[in-house]
Design an enzyme around this catalytic site. Structure first.
Site, PDB file in Angstrom:
ATOM      1  N   GLU A   1       0.828  -1.213   0.000  1.00 34.73           N
ATOM      2  CA  GLU A   1       0.000   0.000   0.000  1.00 34.73           C
ATOM      3  C   GLU A   1       0.861   1.261   0.000  1.00 34.73           C
ATOM      4  OE1 GLU A   1      -3.170   0.660  -0.339  1.00 34.73           O
ATOM      5  OE2 GLU A   1      -4.037  -1.346  -0.251  1.00 34.73           O
TER       6      GLU A   1
ATOM      7  N   GLU B   1       0.571   3.972  -3.037  1.00 37.39           N
ATOM      8  CA  GLU B   1       0.050   5.317  -2.777  1.00 37.39           C
ATOM      9  C   GLU B   1       1.110   6.407  -2.810  1.00 37.39           C
ATOM     10  OE1 GLU B   1      -2.331   5.352   0.759  1.00 37.39           O
ATOM     11  OE2 GLU B   1      -3.818   4.003  -0.108  1.00 37.39           O
TER      12      GLU B   1
ATOM     13  N   PRO C   1     -14.620   0.810  16.378  1.00 40.70           N
ATOM     14  CA  PRO C   1     -15.607   0.475  15.351  1.00 40.70           C
ATOM     15  C   PRO C   1     -16.041   1.676  14.501  1.00 40.70           C
ATOM     16  CG  PRO C   1     -16.193  -0.561  17.413  1.00 40.70           C
ATOM     17  CD  PRO C   1     -15.041   0.370  17.709  1.00 40.70           C
TER      18      PRO C   1
ATOM     19  N   GLU D   1      -2.645  13.261  -3.805  1.00 39.87           N
ATOM     20  CA  GLU D   1      -1.442  14.030  -3.528  1.00 39.87           C
ATOM     21  C   GLU D   1      -0.683  13.317  -2.411  1.00 39.87           C
ATOM     22  OE1 GLU D   1      -0.434  18.699  -2.290  1.00 39.87           O
ATOM     23  OE2 GLU D   1      -2.514  18.021  -2.421  1.00 39.87           O
TER      24      GLU D   1
END
Length: 173
Positions: free
Chosen positions: A88, A92, A109, A138
């Site tokens: 990830e 990203e 939660p 960005e």
């Protein structure tokens, strides 16, 4: 992919499509229905507070919910949480990250308005300038005194825990 699914997926990054397919199922007649466990069980996610020098990388989200976020996302079937965190981060930010510490697990939660999640948050190191990719609009470097607003999810708490950890060496519980 069926036409209906293609319509849902057009223009969305694969991480969002995977999220949708994790919580949507079909009944025996082929009609879309909510998966039985989707309303109860949190989905696993992995985030990385990426250090570049004395600053951290944050990404401005391209898709709702809006705001700046610690790079991260959903753990895919068949991968470890550590692998998901590194993947990830690369998707990203364009940065190859080396994980250096486990900061903590965040499982309120209400932390994600879309669905309950449980995030394993790491600290990692990288070098070079970040470049937005995947579902990031960005990617920029920030210090503790110039964090952007708004921060998405519970990332203000996570960043406060990270900066306290860097000063004291104490991890949050």
């Amino acid at each position: 992919m069926m036409k209906e699914e293609t319509k849902i997926a057009t223009g969305w990054p694969k991480s969002i499509v995977k999220f949708i397919t994790q919580i949507v199922a079909r009944d025996r007649a082929g009609r879309l229905e909510e998966a039985r466990l989707s309303g109860r069980n949190p989905l696993p996610t992995a985030d990385v507070v990426i250090e570049v020098g004395d600053r951290v990388v944050l990404v401005r989200r391209k898709y709702p919910p809006p705001g700046w976020a610690i790079p991260g996302g959903f753990v895919e079937a068949g991968e470890t949480v550590e692998t998901a965190a590194v993947r990830e981060a690369l998707e990203e930010t364009g940065l190859r990250v080396t994980l250096t510490a486990l900061l903590g697990v965040y499982s309120d939660p209400a932390r994600d308005p879309r669905h309950p999640t449980s995030s394993t948050v790491y600290v990692g190191r990288a070098s070079g300038p970040p470049a937005a990719g995947d579902d990031a609009a960005e990617a920029r470097l920030f210090g503790e005194d110039d964090l952007p607003s708004p921060l998405a999810f519970d990332h203000a708490k996570i960043l406060a825990d990270y900066f306290r950890f860097k000063k004291t060496g104490k991890k949050p519980l």
